[in-house]
Design an enzyme around this catalytic site. Structure first.
Site, PDB file in Angstrom:
ATOM      1  N   LYS A  54       0.799  -1.209   0.000  1.00 27.40           N
ATOM      2  CA  LYS A  54       0.000   0.000   0.000  1.00 27.40           C
ATOM      3  C   LYS A  54       0.842   1.275   0.000  1.00 27.40           C
ATOM      4  O   LYS A  54       0.648   2.174  -0.825  1.00 27.40           O
ATOM      5  CB  LYS A  54      -0.893  -0.043   1.254  1.00 27.40           C
ATOM      6  CG  LYS A  54      -1.726   1.157   1.460  1.00 27.40           C
ATOM      7  CD  LYS A  54      -2.359   1.092   2.835  1.00 27.40           C
ATOM      8  CE  LYS A  54      -1.316   1.376   3.911  1.00 27.40           C
ATOM      9  NZ  LYS A  54      -1.927   1.692   5.207  1.00 27.40           N
ATOM     10  N   THR A  55       1.792   1.328   0.908  1.00 28.91           N
ATOM     11  CA  THR A  55       2.635   2.518   1.024  1.00 28.91           C
ATOM     12  C   THR A  55       3.389   2.758  -0.276  1.00 28.91           C
ATOM     13  O   THR A  55       3.527   3.894  -0.725  1.00 28.91           O
ATOM     14  CB  THR A  55       3.643   2.338   2.170  1.00 28.91           C
ATOM     15  OG1 THR A  55       2.959   1.746   3.271  1.00 28.91           O
ATOM     16  CG2 THR A  55       4.215   3.657   2.595  1.00 28.91           C
ATOM     17  N   ASP A  72      -4.680   8.331   3.516  1.00 28.91           N
ATOM     18  CA  ASP A  72      -4.284   6.977   3.900  1.00 28.91           C
ATOM     19  C   ASP A  72      -5.043   6.567   5.167  1.00 28.91           C
ATOM     20  O   ASP A  72      -5.551   7.419   5.890  1.00 28.91           O
ATOM     21  CB  ASP A  72      -2.771   6.950   4.149  1.00 28.91           C
ATOM     22  CG  ASP A  72      -2.244   5.524   4.240  1.00 28.91           C
ATOM     23  OD1 ASP A  72      -3.003   4.586   3.928  1.00 28.91           O
ATOM     24  OD2 ASP A  72      -1.076   5.354   4.627  1.00 28.91           O
ATOM     25  N   GLU A  73      -5.084   5.285   5.467  1.00 31.70           N
ATOM     26  CA  GLU A  73      -5.767   4.758   6.654  1.00 31.70           C
ATOM     27  C   GLU A  73      -7.189   5.307   6.746  1.00 31.70           C
ATOM     28  O   GLU A  73      -7.653   5.739   7.812  1.00 31.70           O
ATOM     29  CB  GLU A  73      -4.999   5.117   7.935  1.00 31.70           C
ATOM     30  CG  GLU A  73      -3.538   4.687   7.959  1.00 31.70           C
ATOM     31  CD  GLU A  73      -3.343   3.187   8.142  1.00 31.70           C
ATOM     32  OE1 GLU A  73      -4.340   2.438   8.112  1.00 31.70           O
ATOM     33  OE2 GLU A  73      -2.179   2.769   8.293  1.00 31.70           O
ATOM     34  N   GLN A  82      -8.862  -3.454   9.261  1.00 33.39           N
ATOM     35  CA  GLN A  82      -7.856  -2.892  10.164  1.00 33.39           C
ATOM     36  C   GLN A  82      -8.351  -1.626  10.854  1.00 33.39           C
ATOM     37  O   GLN A  82      -7.558  -0.812  11.320  1.00 33.39           O
ATOM     38  CB  GLN A  82      -6.566  -2.603   9.390  1.00 33.39           C
ATOM     39  CG  GLN A  82      -5.896  -3.869   8.900  1.00 33.39           C
ATOM     40  CD  GLN A  82      -4.573  -3.584   8.210  1.00 33.39           C
ATOM     41  OE1 GLN A  82      -3.646  -3.073   8.809  1.00 33.39           O
ATOM     42  NE2 GLN A  82      -4.504  -3.908   6.928  1.00 33.39           N
ATOM     43  N   ARG A 117       1.168  -8.254  11.176  1.00 33.47           N
ATOM     44  CA  ARG A 117       2.422  -7.491  11.171  1.00 33.47           C
ATOM     45  C   ARG A 117       3.593  -8.409  10.884  1.00 33.47           C
ATOM     46  O   ARG A 117       4.686  -7.966  10.578  1.00 33.47           O
ATOM     47  CB  ARG A 117       2.684  -6.826  12.535  1.00 33.47           C
ATOM     48  CG  ARG A 117       1.679  -5.787  13.022  1.00 33.47           C
ATOM     49  CD  ARG A 117       1.387  -4.729  12.035  1.00 33.47           C
ATOM     50  NE  ARG A 117       0.229  -5.103  11.216  1.00 33.47           N
ATOM     51  CZ  ARG A 117      -0.026  -4.593  10.017  1.00 33.47           C
ATOM     52  NH1 ARG A 117       0.769  -3.712   9.491  1.00 33.47           N
ATOM     53  NH2 ARG A 117      -1.082  -4.980   9.324  1.00 33.47           N
TER      54      ARG A 117
END
Length: 717
Positions: A33-34, A217-218, A248, A601
């Site tokens: 994603k980043t 984002d997020e 998430q 993670r």
DNA sequence: CGCAAGTACCTTTTT
DNA sequence: GGTACTTGCG
């Protein structure tokens, strides 16, 4: 030009190339994603010639913002300076400093954190004669915050029962006091910008014209106000790209609203939707385990996360007797993993639901002489002495800041007690003026009879001190001003009156090094910049990945990070899921997502650890295994053979110890301290890029924890 | 008004 | 196991 797209899979490529119109990117964990966000920005600039200043990228934390910039720097070079990258809060603060005046906001406003808000609410309760025991201030604060997150002003606040009637009055008065203090709380930063844009269309238009591309984002963790804000900003060009993963979403308690991401397509009917489903991070087993946990949730959209990575090892489920044994297991397992040379300490993370859980693990690490990085926990900026000095600085910047004023008016003690401050508050209320103004009248007007001459003189002395410091701030850099505050208040001596004075003084010195970053700025810019940084940048942001040590972190703060090995502790009913979530299905789903975030993670190994009994807040309780453990199919999990051995508290820290950087001082060595005299080293552990030495001094001094670089210590040979 | 000793309450998570 | 707030005395 092509190189920007190279190495991206078809979905990622699609997400980068879809530059026109609204775009929703649903990105599973570890799906790059980043990378997609960074490449998208680079693509806009390099291929389409978009100017960097026309792009806004909103991140969830300041740290994410910094990393985004670093990443883009690699792709674009120095033109990243022109981009707007930051959290909603940071970006809004900037907008309000610039244009807040249009809705009556002073550009010197201060930002109130949780602590400050609490002080203010307590003052309101006192004024309104509400018993803080029957109605805890915290409850009002969360009510106020929830209202602001829905853009509900005090006057619109619905009062349908007794509590709400009271809360409405508290909210009303709280807001008045904020205004009087020229202060904004975190929620205000967002809400006031929306208000500004609603009331001043020309200001909105200015920003709309500037930002051709808006990226958030997020997105699953945004609240309604943030949603409105993003919509306003992208109102002209409609080039809004949001990235997120409903699985998430873990911040509903901060009014994050999952509906934002779920209804994006309704709000933007022509939105393009891209799914990033290939995971590049985790083993197949880890993904399967994560899926087995999250798929129990009913309010979710299934997505097909997959990976080409290897199968991997089963995850390890461990039961320990109590939290000490749990910590013991973690530490000796870390020791083994690192000892075999498979992993570096920096590849490993220990995660938990609540900050309090970190203590047992920390103690175990210290006993083994292993270094660790603790993210969050007792925060530096929440320390009393640090807050005191910051309050002085804020007051100098904005003397109307009533929370800071009441904090330091008698620190160090100068004969202004609670009776006097009550009186000042009352006078301020009666005349509807800020306390600072009351102070000025009291000092100017000798005929003010309500105070006796001794207190009046004490107040005058304080006011003169404040005026002197304010004057000095106009022509001094931030560090000199800092030193002047310390000197003129006698703060160091004040700290040293207490046995922990030295520790506290070291915190002041650490704060001073932060102030030092602003030394070069002209006086009028340095202080505001310093204060803004303090208000918005949290300790979590300053977490340094480069240090090779095990990371200890809450599950919340771990979002967005990745590690080769992840330990999740406290898989117990009542802890994960947390007891406050047990009777609410929605909250229970969020606990599950939290667990999912933790598991995903991990790149290679996951350990899920629970304790049979655990003591918290003094009392100990026996806990059942977490329901999340039951959802993991047996073939994906294992329990270590001979677990009992590993859990033997007397097990020695094996060979690995030699690999730990050798401490400059070791236990048992004799030292002399310039102030405390002779002592014996009890322990010496790394702390940040320093070493923390615990020394037992002779005489009354006793045990002291000191930072090696700062303490005037000498070894006795 | 300052300070020492005692007590309630706490802990979910953070911009 | 800690702290922030209250209470009571000098």
């Amino acid at each position: 030009m092509v190189d920007i797209l190279e190495g991206l899979n078809p979905a990622q490529r699609e997400a980068v190339e879809a530059i026109e119109g609204p775009l929703l990117i649903l990105a599973g964990p570890g799906s790059g994603k980043t990378r997609v966000i960074a490449h998208r920005v680079a693509y806009l600039i390099k291929v389409w010639g978009v100017r960097p200043r026309q792009i806004m990228a909103v991140t969830f934390t300041n740290k994410a913002a910094r990393e985004m910039k670093e990443r883009l720097y690699g792709l674009l070079g120095s033109s990243v300076e022109e981009l707007t990258v930051g959290t909603f809060h940071a970006i809004c603060a900037r907008i309000l400093r610039r244009d807040g005046k249009h809705i009556g906001i002073d550009s010197n406003f201060v930002i109130y954190d949780d602590d400050d808000q609490m002080s203010l609410v307590k003052r309101v309760l006192q004024e309104l004669d509400i018993d803080p025991k029957r109605s805890p201030p915290r409850v009002f604060l969360s009510t106020i915050s929830a209202s602001k997150s829905q853009m509900t002003a005090p006057k619109d606040y619905v009062k349908s029962n007794y509590f709400e009637e009271v809360a409405g009055r508290v909210y009303q008065r709280y807001q008045e006091l904020l205004a009087e203090s020229k202060a904004l709380d975190f929620d205000d930063l967002l809400m006031k910008v929306v208000e500004l844009f609603q009331r001043q269309p020309d200001v909105l238009e200015k920003y709309q014209k500037r930002y051709h591309y808006v990226l958030v984002d997020e997105f699953q963790d945004t609240n309604i106000v943030q949603y409105i804000l993003a919509k306003q900003l992208a109102g002209k060009h409609q080039n809004i790209c949001v990235v997120g993963d409903p699985d998430q979403s873990i911040y509903s308690w901060r009014s994050a609203d999952l509906r934002n991401i779920l209804s994006f397509e309704k709000d933007y009917p022509d939105a393009k939707v891209v799914y990033l489903e290939q995971n590049y991070r985790s083993t197949k087993v880890i993904l399967e385990v994560a899926h087995s946990v999250i798929s129990v949730n009913r309010k979710r959209k299934e997505k097909g996360l997959w990976t080409e990575n290897e199968e991997g090892l089963p995850i390890v489920v461990v039961e320990s007797y109590n939290e000490q044994e749990e910590a013991q297991f973690v530490v000796s397992e870390v020791d083994k993993l690192v000892g075999k040379g498979k992993y570096k300490a920096g590849d490993i993370a220990v995660m938990y639901r609540t900050n309090a859980q970190s203590r047992a693990v920390e103690e175990a690490f210290i006993r083994y002489g292993m270094s660790y990085k603790l993210v969050g926990g007792t925060r530096f900026y929440e320390r009393r002495e640090v807050k005191d000095i910051i309050a002085y600085l804020r007051l100098i910047h904005n003397p109307y800041d009533s929370v800071s004023l009441s904090r330091v008016i008698n620190i160090p003690p100068r004969g202004i007690g609670s009776k006097t401050t009550d009186q000042l508050d009352q006078m301020a209320r009666e005349r509807s003026i800020p306390v600072y103004t009351v102070l000025q009248t009291v000092s100017d007007d000798k005929s003010e009879q309500s105070l006796n001459s001794r207190t009046a003189r004490a107040l005058t002395v304080f006011l003169e001190l404040l005026n002197e410091l304010m004057k000095a701030s106009q022509e001094m850099n931030t560090v000199d001003l800092f030193d002047l505050i310390i000197n003129r208040t006698g703060y160091k001596d004040y700290l040293y009156e207490n046995p922990d004075g030295e520790d506290r003084w070291e915190n002041i010195l650490e704060l001073r090094t932060v102030a030092d970053d602003y030394r070069e700025l002209p006086p009028k810019e340095g202080l505001p910049a310093f204060l803004e940084n303090i208000a918005l940048v949290t300790d979590t942001d300053s977490y340094n990945e480069k240090v090779n040590a095990v990371t200890m972190i809450t599950l919340h703060a771990a979002k967005g990070l990745e590690f080769s090995v992840v330990f999740i502790l406290g898989l117990e009913e009542g802890l994960l899921p947390h007891r406050k979530s047990l009777d609410d299905p929605d909250q229970m789903e969020e606990e599950r997502r939290l667990c999912y975030v933790g598991i995903t993670r991990a790149k290679q190994r996951v350990y899920l650890v629970r304790a049979f009994r655990r003591s918290s807040m003094g009392a100990t309780s026996v806990n059942l295994p977490s329901r999340f453990l039951m959802d993991i199919p047996p073939h994906l999990r294992t329990t270590p053979r001979g677990a009992a051995d590993k859990l033997n508290p007397s097990a020695k820290p094996s060979t690995q110890q030699a690999k730990v950087e050798k401490p400059p001082l070791s236990a048992g060595e004799q030292v002399v301290h310039a102030k405390f005299g002779e002592g014996i080293v009890v322990s010496c552990v790394p702390s940040g890029n320093d070493q923390e030495v615990t020394i037992a001094f002779k005489g009354d001094t006793g045990l002291k924890r000191l930072l090696l670089s700062l303490a005037p210590l000498e070894k006795v040979t």
